[in-house]
Design a protein around this motif. Structure first.
Motif, PDB file in Angstrom:
ATOM      1  N   GLY A  61       1.037  -0.813   0.144  1.00 63.64           N
ATOM      2  CA  GLY A  61      -0.039  -0.270   0.168  1.00 63.64           C
ATOM      3  C   GLY A  61       0.625   1.027  -0.223  1.00 63.64           C
ATOM      4  O   GLY A  61       2.132   1.200   0.047  1.00 63.64           O
ATOM      5  N   MET A  62       0.346   3.182  -0.349  1.00 60.27           N
ATOM      6  CA  MET A  62       0.985   3.288  -0.455  1.00 60.27           C
ATOM      7  C   MET A  62      -0.076   4.879   0.446  1.00 60.27           C
ATOM      8  O   MET A  62      -1.360   4.764   0.432  1.00 60.27           O
ATOM      9  N   TYR A  63       0.180   5.823   0.887  1.00 64.60           N
ATOM     10  CA  TYR A  63      -0.265   7.420   0.782  1.00 64.60           C
ATOM     11  C   TYR A  63      -0.013   8.368   0.450  1.00 64.60           C
ATOM     12  O   TYR A  63       1.432   8.514   0.480  1.00 64.60           O
ATOM     13  N   GLY A  64      -1.319   9.198   0.573  1.00 60.62           N
ATOM     14  CA  GLY A  64      -0.042  10.495   0.453  1.00 60.62           C
ATOM     15  C   GLY A  64      -0.992  11.936   0.542  1.00 60.62           C
ATOM     16  O   GLY A  64      -2.816  11.558   1.017  1.00 60.62           O
ATOM     17  N   GLU A  65      -1.343  12.808  -0.128  1.00 63.06           N
ATOM     18  CA  GLU A  65      -1.964  13.925   0.089  1.00 63.06           C
ATOM     19  C   GLU A  65      -2.600  14.498  -1.156  1.00 63.06           C
ATOM     20  O   GLU A  65      -1.127  14.798  -1.756  1.00 63.06           O
ATOM     21  N   LEU A  66      -3.451  14.997  -0.630  1.00 65.78           N
ATOM     22  CA  LEU A  66      -4.416  15.925  -2.093  1.00 65.78           C
ATOM     23  C   LEU A  66      -3.044  17.174  -2.127  1.00 65.78           C
ATOM     24  O   LEU A  66      -3.156  17.894  -0.801  1.00 65.78           O
ATOM     25  N   LYS A  67      -3.083  17.956  -3.140  1.00 65.19           N
ATOM     26  CA  LYS A  67      -2.769  19.332  -3.287  1.00 65.19           C
ATOM     27  C   LYS A  67      -3.378  20.242  -2.797  1.00 65.19           C
ATOM     28  O   LYS A  67      -3.722  21.578  -1.529  1.00 65.19           O
ATOM     29  N   THR A  68      -5.393  19.906  -2.957  1.00 69.91           N
ATOM     30  CA  THR A  68      -6.566  20.938  -2.583  1.00 69.91           C
ATOM     31  C   THR A  68      -6.946  19.680  -1.740  1.00 69.91           C
ATOM     32  O   THR A  68      -7.515  18.903  -2.777  1.00 69.91           O
ATOM     33  N   ALA A  69      -7.568  19.857  -0.406  1.00 67.56           N
ATOM     34  CA  ALA A  69      -8.331  18.638  -0.385  1.00 67.56           C
ATOM     35  C   ALA A  69     -10.132  18.964  -0.611  1.00 67.56           C
ATOM     36  O   ALA A  69     -10.649  20.210  -1.452  1.00 67.56           O
ATOM     37  N   GLU A  70     -10.818  17.915  -1.143  1.00 64.99           N
ATOM     38  CA  GLU A  70     -11.799  17.701  -1.783  1.00 64.99           C
ATOM     39  C   GLU A  70     -13.220  17.344  -0.775  1.00 64.99           C
ATOM     40  O   GLU A  70     -13.089  16.656  -0.229  1.00 64.99           O
ATOM     41  N   ASP A  71     -14.323  17.689  -1.245  1.00 68.52           N
ATOM     42  CA  ASP A  71     -15.639  17.509  -0.788  1.00 68.52           C
ATOM     43  C   ASP A  71     -15.809  15.738  -1.002  1.00 68.52           C
ATOM     44  O   ASP A  71     -15.432  15.235  -1.821  1.00 68.52           O
ATOM     45  N   GLU A  72     -15.763  15.239   0.392  1.00 70.88           N
ATOM     46  CA  GLU A  72     -15.788  13.577  -0.318  1.00 70.88           C
ATOM     47  C   GLU A  72     -16.800  13.024  -1.134  1.00 70.88           C
ATOM     48  O   GLU A  72     -16.280  12.050  -1.771  1.00 70.88           O
ATOM     49  N   LEU A  73     -17.783  13.500  -1.788  1.00 76.21           N
ATOM     50  CA  LEU A  73     -18.647  12.871  -2.706  1.00 76.21           C
ATOM     51  C   LEU A  73     -18.483  13.631  -4.170  1.00 76.21           C
ATOM     52  O   LEU A  73     -18.301  12.648  -5.164  1.00 76.21           O
ATOM     53  N   THR A  74     -17.942  14.475  -4.015  1.00 82.39           N
ATOM     54  CA  THR A  74     -17.183  14.803  -5.194  1.00 82.39           C
ATOM     55  C   THR A  74     -15.376  14.144  -5.425  1.00 82.39           C
ATOM     56  O   THR A  74     -15.395  13.388  -6.641  1.00 82.39           O
ATOM     57  N   PHE A  75     -15.028  14.010  -4.873  1.00 82.49           N
ATOM     58  CA  PHE A  75     -13.826  12.661  -4.545  1.00 82.49           C
ATOM     59  C   PHE A  75     -14.432  11.556  -4.222  1.00 82.49           C
ATOM     60  O   PHE A  75     -13.437  11.103  -5.995  1.00 82.49           O
ATOM     61  N   LEU A  76     -15.482  11.128  -4.450  1.00 84.27           N
ATOM     62  CA  LEU A  76     -15.154   9.476  -4.721  1.00 84.27           C
ATOM     63  C   LEU A  76     -15.811   9.600  -6.293  1.00 84.27           C
ATOM     64  O   LEU A  76     -15.093   8.354  -6.832  1.00 84.27           O
TER      65      LEU A  76
END
Length: 364
Positions: free
Chosen positions: A241-256
């Motif tokens: 696995g891996m993890y990282g961060e989005l440049k800008t946070a996103e709304d949950e449904l928008t991201f999904l």
């Protein structure tokens, strides 16, 4: 270009020692000395993929999933595995699988998922253990730099974002050469004291022999004194696995919705939304339910993987969102990993992505 040349590129990128114990990565069918007419890349190996290779005149099929994980006792053509193996052998087609070893490397399956999502500052979610060793050798002071450089060039001394890492101590080495020796310094039969440097550096298990060989080759002494210690440190450069961060946070449904579109998922199964923006994202290609607690421990807002069973969704416990995008969907871009690797290393060679959709799951 022989099969061994292709497999060397693949295994330098993702060493077979990184595969899980249950896996069957590597060259499954084929002779290393056979000349390669072309490489066809697929996620899975199906009869249609073998037919495609035959039509193209290619004799090397590179896939993510092995054709056989367990033992195959009969070759009667009674199931698809047996038929594929028989057809491949009859048509002199080699089959190679880069599976959990490619899952494990930074630029492998999960690195490509992170790239598609747009994550930055990505790290391994569950780094491997028992993969690191410390090599200690003793070189005359005037040759220490030469020996050290040879070890670095062979792959030692990498720690996180730093390379050429070593620790060096000045000291006195003593030895007495017998009548059969050919000493670099000193005389036969006389005790000699030499100003030496103790060189310490770390090396991953898969490069240990290469580094030791480079050290001995570069060392001026006829008999090289060195020690190898197993380390309990985790190996940050490989794991699950891996993890990282989005440049800008996103709304949950928008991201999904974006993930559904990006991966062409027929559906996305997900747990309760937490009513907060998504910033930190954990991923695992294929079946990653075993990493849910690791995803929580790094503070991920969402964990993206596939093959979650009904009760495993409850493990989210309203602490994280689980998003199941499907096994095939999460790993489909592994083909790009292979294609980019081979076309970079051998740009004038015939390498092609299969046009066969090998996903066995359909959606209404």
């Amino acid at each position: 270009m022989q099969i061994k040349d292709i497999t060397q590129i693949l295994e330098d990128f993702a060493p077979l020692s990184f595969q899980e114990s249950y896996d069957n990565a590597g060259l499954i069918i084929g002779n290393n000395k056979t000349e390669v007419s072309g490489v066809l890349i697929s996620l899975d190996i199906t009869e249609e993929v073998i037919d495609e290779a035959i039509e193209l005149g290619y004799n090397f099929v590179l896939a993510h999933h092995p054709i056989a994980m367990g033992g195959v006792k009969r070759f009667n053509g009674n199931n698809y595995t047996e038929r594929i193996i028989i057809k491949a052998i009859k048509n002199d087609i080699a089959i190679y699988a880069g599976h959990t070893n490619v899952d494990s490397v930074l630029q492998g399956v999960n690195g490509k998922i992170c790239e598609k999502i747009g994550l930055k500052d990505c790290k391994i979610l569950d780094p491997k253990k028992n993969e690191l060793f410390k090599i200690v050798c003793f070189a005359p002071a005037d040759k220490a730099e030469e020996v050290r450089s040879a070890m670095f060039n062979a792959g030692s001394g990498n720690i996180g974002n730093y390379d050429s890492c070593s620790f060096n101590i000045e000291g006195k080495g003593t030895f007495k050469a017998n009548s059969s020796a050919n000493p670099y310094v000193g005389e036969r039969g006389k005790l000699h004291t030499e100003d030496e440097i103790r060189i310490e550096t770390v090396v991953p298990a898969h490069l240990k022999r290469k580094v030791v060989s480079a050290m001995i080759k570069s060392h001026p002494y006829e008999e090289v004194a060195y020690d190898i210690y197993a380390l309990d440190n985790i190996y940050e450069q490989a794991g699950s696995g891996m993890y990282g961060e989005l440049k800008t946070a996103e709304d949950e449904l928008t991201f999904l919705r974006r993930i559904k579109e990006t991966f062409g998922a027929g559906t996305v199964r997900y747990t309760n939304l937490l009513n907060k923006p998504i910033k930190k994202v954990a991923v695992c290609g294929g079946a990653g339910s075993f990493l849910i607690n690791k995803a929580k421990s790094v503070g991920a807002d969402i964990f993206i993987s596939g093959d979650f069973k009904y009760h495993q969704f409850s493990d989210a416990e309203n602490e994280i969102i689980i998003a199941d995008i499907g096994h095939f969907e999460s790993e489909q871009f592994t083909k790009e990993v292979f294609f980019e690797l081979l076309t970079k290393k051998i740009p004038n060679f015939a390498v092609r992505l299969s046009k066969v959709n090998t996903n066995p799951i359909k959606y209404l």
